[in-house]
Design a protein around this motif. Structure first.
Motif, PDB file in Angstrom:
ATOM      1  N   LEU A  29      22.722  33.837  64.367  1.00  0.00           N
ATOM      2  CA  LEU A  29      22.764  35.193  64.964  1.00  0.00           C
ATOM      3  C   LEU A  29      22.139  36.442  64.171  1.00  0.00           C
ATOM      4  O   LEU A  29      21.454  37.077  64.866  1.00  0.00           O
ATOM      5  CB  LEU A  29      24.617  35.425  64.832  1.00  0.00           C
ATOM      6  N   ILE A  82      19.627  38.631  66.204  1.00  0.00           N
ATOM      7  CA  ILE A  82      19.375  40.088  66.314  1.00  0.00           C
ATOM      8  C   ILE A  82      18.409  40.712  65.864  1.00  0.00           C
ATOM      9  O   ILE A  82      17.785  41.758  66.100  1.00  0.00           O
ATOM     10  CB  ILE A  82      20.701  40.488  65.176  1.00  0.00           C
ATOM     11  N   THR A 108      15.885  43.067  68.040  1.00  0.00           N
ATOM     12  CA  THR A 108      15.206  44.508  67.388  1.00  0.00           C
ATOM     13  C   THR A 108      13.867  44.548  67.502  1.00  0.00           C
ATOM     14  O   THR A 108      13.271  45.495  67.586  1.00  0.00           O
ATOM     15  CB  THR A 108      15.875  44.520  65.773  1.00  0.00           C
TER      16      THR A 108
END
Length: 149
Positions: A44, A48, A52
């Motif tokens: 995770l 992320i 981003t």
């Protein structure tokens, strides 16, 4: 699409490539963690970071393709260095008759007084008055080698 990107200055091309490459690296690392550790939870943070960086690259690509950036040439008037290691932390750049104070993100960049620089800014970059000159809130890229503005 490739032809549009090739018309951009080299430092901006490198910035775009760097952001996409970091997104791909984060995706690969997170997938490798998920496969080797047999748990998706470890992937995770990498996912992320990947999302981003992809969003950042897309926004930068849109900004560049719309031509919403400024390219300034100037000469370095003054260089401020750190006390101990003598890394450059702030430069004062004379561009188009104005003095700009720039806090460098890359402190390992070798800049001396009198060097010619190319500074790339978004058109929405804020300028703040600072002791009779202007200070930038941020910049896209700073180049000493490629002067194609």
């Amino acid at each position: 699409m490739k032809n549009k990107i090739r018309t951009l200055p080299v430092p901006l091309q490198n910035l775009l490539i760097y952001r996409v490459a970091l997104a791909i690296l984060a995706l690969g690392t997170s997938l490798a963690l998920a496969i080797f550790l047999h748990d998706v939870h470890f992937a995770l943070p990498g996912l992320i970071l990947c999302v981003t960086m992809l969003i950042s690259a897309i926004l930068l690509y849109r900004l560049l393709m719309q031509g919403r950036y400024l390219a300034l040439r100037g000469t370095v008037l003054h260089v401020e260095q750190t006390m101990i290691r003598k890394h450059t932390k702030v430069i004062i750049l004379e561009a188009e008759g104005k003095a700009l104070r720039i806090q460098l993100r890359n402190r390992h960049m070798k800049v001396a007084q009198g060097d010619a620089l190319a500074l790339y800014l978004a058109d929405t970059t804020k300028l703040y008055p600072w002791r009779g000159m202007y200070q930038l809130s941020g910049y896209l890229a700073l180049s000493t080698h490629d002067m194609s503005v």
